[in-house]
Scaffold this active site. Structure first.
Site, PDB file in Angstrom:
ATOM      1  N   GLU A 194     -10.367 104.829   2.975  1.00  0.00           N
ATOM      2  CA  GLU A 194     -10.498 104.552   3.628  1.00  0.00           C
ATOM      3  C   GLU A 194     -11.914 103.889   4.178  1.00  0.00           C
ATOM      4  O   GLU A 194     -11.999 102.821   4.163  1.00  0.00           O
ATOM      5  CB  GLU A 194      -9.307 104.775   4.745  1.00  0.00           C
TER       6      GLU A 194
HETATM    7  C1  LIG Z   1      -6.914  99.575   3.390  1.00  0.00           C
HETATM    8  C2  LIG Z   1      -5.379  99.735   4.049  1.00  0.00           C
HETATM    9  N1  LIG Z   1      -5.565 100.710   4.687  1.00  0.00           N
HETATM   10  C3  LIG Z   1      -4.127 100.748   5.556  1.00  0.00           C
HETATM   11  C4  LIG Z   1      -3.962  99.410   5.748  1.00  0.00           C
HETATM   12  C5  LIG Z   1      -2.474 100.062   6.882  1.00  0.00           C
HETATM   13  O1  LIG Z   1      -1.179  99.908   6.395  1.00  0.00           O
HETATM   14  C6  LIG Z   1      -3.794  98.676   4.775  1.00  0.00           C
HETATM   15  N2  LIG Z   1      -3.195  98.049   5.087  1.00  0.00           N
HETATM   16  N3  LIG Z   1      -4.368  99.022   4.441  1.00  0.00           N
END
Ligand SMILES: Cc1ncc(CO)c(N)n1
EC number: 3.5.99.2
Length: 214
Positions: A205
């Site tokens: 992330e």
């Molecule tokens: C990149 C990303 N991580 C987590 C979420 C949570 O659903 C999202 N929408 N997008």
């Protein structure tokens, strides 16, 4: 009493979780200074990821253990396809964004997509629940704070609000409950393995959100 599995995951991965919820992408949103180019690049990468999330939750639906879980996950799939994807369709039109002019196959963006998809395809049901708990608990955490800040861009404000509202909270809490109930009968090695998935997802992330800047 044994610590709940979700508490264990959050505790063992506290530093990386904190790094993600205080990523410059998040801090820039809270300070209402996210560069327009970064937001628009993020929108294209994120729109592609929401499409991937449909595949991830489809694997989870196929692997779910109970009909109650399948019913819940079908509701998640409906929300992704009909609310979240609709947000991107509308937003790309309003902002004149052509997703095809962005490189969604770049390494940092692809690593997140492929990493999440591999967990869902190759892992068991709880692996996917752990990965999506990592993703959604993290989004809910920072969006709750950010939604109380002034955000002048109406589409950014809407996107943050979507992740702070009760329906998204309920989804994050559902994932947490599934983990905690299963965690009660898992051995220490399996709990540790699921906790490591949580940490891996936070690392992916961080790189995904950094990609918005270049
Ligand atoms: C990149 C990303 N991580 C987590 C979420 C949570 O659903 C999202 N929408 N997008």
């Amino acid at each position: 009493m044994m610590q709940s599995l979700s508490d264990q995951m959050l505790e063992e991965n506290r530093d990386i979780f904190d790094a993600m919820v205080h990523h410059r992408f998040v801090e820039d949103i809270k300070a209402d200074r996210l560069p327009v180019a970064a937001f628009e690049r993020y929108l294209v990468f994120e729109g592609a990821f929401v499409d991937t999330a449909i595949a991830i939750f489809a694997y989870a639906t196929a692997k779910a253990e109970t009909m109650a879980q399948k019913r819940w996950l079908i509701g998640v799939l409906d929300a992704l396809a009909n609310q979240q994807i609709a947000y991107f369709e509308k937003t790309f039109v309003v902002r004149g964004i052509d997703p095809a002019s962005y490189d969604t196959s770049r390494e940092d963006v692809a690593a997140f997509r492929d990493g999440m998809l591999a967990i869902a395809r190759n892992g068991g049901f709880l692996d996917t629940i752990a990965a999506m708990f990592a993703a959604e608990w993290m989004y809910w955490t920072w969006s709750k704070t950010a939604s109380r800040c002034t955000i002048n861009d109406p589409l950014l404000k809407e996107w943050v609000a979507l992740h702070a509202e009760p329906a998204f909270e309920a989804q994050a809490r559902w994932l947490k409950t599934v983990l905690d109930e299963a965690g009660e009968t898992l051995d220490a090695a399996e709990r540790k393995r699921l906790s490591m998935i949580f940490g891996l997802v936070q690392r992916l992330e961080i790189d995904f959100h950094e990609a918005a800047y270049s």
